[in-house]
Design an enzyme around this catalytic site. Structure first.
Site, mmCIF file in Angstrom:
data_model
loop_
_atom_site.group_PDB
_atom_site.id
_atom_site.type_symbol
_atom_site.label_atom_id
_atom_site.label_comp_id
_atom_site.label_asym_id
_atom_site.label_seq_id
_atom_site.Cartn_x
_atom_site.Cartn_y
_atom_site.Cartn_z
ATOM 1 N N LYS A 8 -40.466 -12.942 -25.484
ATOM 2 C CA LYS A 8 -41.843 -12.707 -25.892
ATOM 3 C C LYS A 8 -42.766 -13.286 -24.823
ATOM 4 C CE LYS A 8 -41.361 -10.720 -29.973
ATOM 5 N NZ LYS A 8 -41.890 -9.359 -30.254
ATOM 6 N N LYS B 194 -39.044 1.129 -35.842
ATOM 7 C CA LYS B 194 -38.790 0.109 -36.862
ATOM 8 C C LYS B 194 -38.951 0.751 -38.224
ATOM 9 C CE LYS B 194 -40.339 -3.781 -34.093
ATOM 10 N NZ LYS B 194 -41.481 -4.648 -33.772
HETATM 11 MG MG MG Z 1 -42.221 -5.343 -30.111
#
Ligand code: MG
Length: 374
Positions: free
Chosen positions: A162, A265
């Site tokens: 991240k 997702k």
């Molecule tokens: Mg992502």
């Protein structure tokens, strides 16, 4: 023929092993919503919704509230007709993708159990296991380097970092991790919309020398022109995540050339069938898919593994959130072996046990539309 006669709605607390930071903020736990569908013969299907307030716009409370519209809409339907169940939900309420996904996942689980077939096979059937990375939240470069080493030692061949806070620091994060893990491990990064177009291009050009495989959502979700420009100019392939929730979004990204990869997702798509439609659009456009997750428990992660294993256009996954939980409400389900997720044996979502003592009952919807709240 079978008929859905009852929907029970629960919440469950999912504390993480450690705080998780991305460019959008830090979280320490999730409250997920779990649904149990019951048919006229007492057979059961399970589903899970995981709120991501800043991505899907869903909170635990809005998911529960949506159930008051969605559950009555599907009671009386045949769980074998999953596409019709999706239509019933879409016609009763816009959006609310996580709540719809939970009910559709439970319908697929029930359908598989009725037919004696796994969800992977119901969705197409392609492979038994698929690679996953493990994600490291934003920390100091040194801490991320140390965590990367322990991830590689536990068998993973791909790591997702991240980033998206500060270009110089973000480049340093990638450098330290590459130096720590050596040349054979895949490194992916995810800025979660944290950069401007100029920052993204600066960062990606500096990161190129560290062999970054894919860069996810460098700029804002609604800036498709920016995504298209970065995709055109970046030396590293770009993946759309927050920019693609639905099949309609995937068409826009394809038309605008706004990504080289699309991250599917289930919580964004609102169903396994909708996820299949995104994969079909992507495949026809020559865009490979990854399957990712929110901070989900083992139930929806298992559904994601079934979907990824069923779908040819999915080339890799980021199905790792259950590994980051201090305690899960699921025993069994998708396995983890040498950096790969494995599909569990058994019909529906497969052999898994729900630890019902961890669930808190919040609403029950029954055939006569009688609603009980607790
Ligand atoms: Mg992502």
């Amino acid at each position: 023929m079978s008929i859905i006669t009852k929907v029970e709605v629960y919440t469950v607390e999912l504390p993480y092993k450690q705080p998780f930071t991305i460019s959008l903020g830090t979280s320490v736990s999730s409250t997920d919503v779990v649904v149990k569908l019951v048919d006229d013969e007492g057979r059961i299907g399970w589903g899970e919704a995981s709120p991501a307030k800043r991505i899907t716009g869903d909170s635990e409370k809005t998911i529960v509230a949506a159930m008051y519209t969605l559950a009555p809409a599907i009671i009386g339907e045949d769980p074998l007709n999953v596409e019709r169940i999706e239509e019933k939900m879409d016609l009763s309420m816009l959006g609310n993708t996580s709540a719809k996904l939970a009910l559709e996942m439970a319908a697929f689980d029930l359908k598989g159990k009725i037919l004696g077939i796994g969800v992977r096979e119901l969705l197409g059937g392609y492979r038994e296991k698929i690679e996953t990375d493990l994600t490291i939240g934003i920390k100091s470069p040194e801490e991320m380097g140390e965590e990367a080493v322990s991830i590689v030692e536990s068998g993973f061949k791909a790591i997702k970092l991240k980033v998206g806070v500060d270009v110089e620091e973000d480049v340093q994060r990638v450098k330290v991790v590459r130096d720590a893990v050596g040349p054979d491990i895949k490194i992916r990064i995810d800025a979660n919309q944290g950069w401007t177009v100029k920052e993204a291009l600066k960062a990606l050009r500096m990161m190129e020398r560290y062999d970054v495989e894919i860069a996810e959502q460098p700029v804002r979700w609604d800036d498709l022109e920016g995504m298209a420009y970065v995709t055109k100019m970046s030396p590293i392939p770009i993946m759309a995540d927050e920019s693609v929730h639905t099949p309609e979004d995937a068409i826009k990204v394809v038309k605008m050339g706004a990504a080289d990869y699309i991250n599917i997702k289930l919580m964004k798509a609102g169903g396994l069938l909708k996820a299949r439609k995104i994969a079909a659009i992507s495949e026809a456009a020559g865009i490979p898919n990854m399957v990712g997750c929110m901070m989900e428990g083992g139930l929806s992660i298992t559904a994601g593994v079934h979907f990824a294993a069923a779908t040819r256009n999915v080339v890799t996954t980021d199905l790792d959130s259950d590994i980051s939980l201090k305690e899960d409400f699921v025993e069994g389900g998708a396995g983890i072996e040498n950096g790969h997720r494995t599909v569990p044996e058994g019909p529906g979502l497969g052999n898994l046990a729900i630890k019902e003592e961890k669930l808190k009952l919040v609403a029950v919807f029954e055939e006569e539309q009688r609603i009980q709240t607790f």
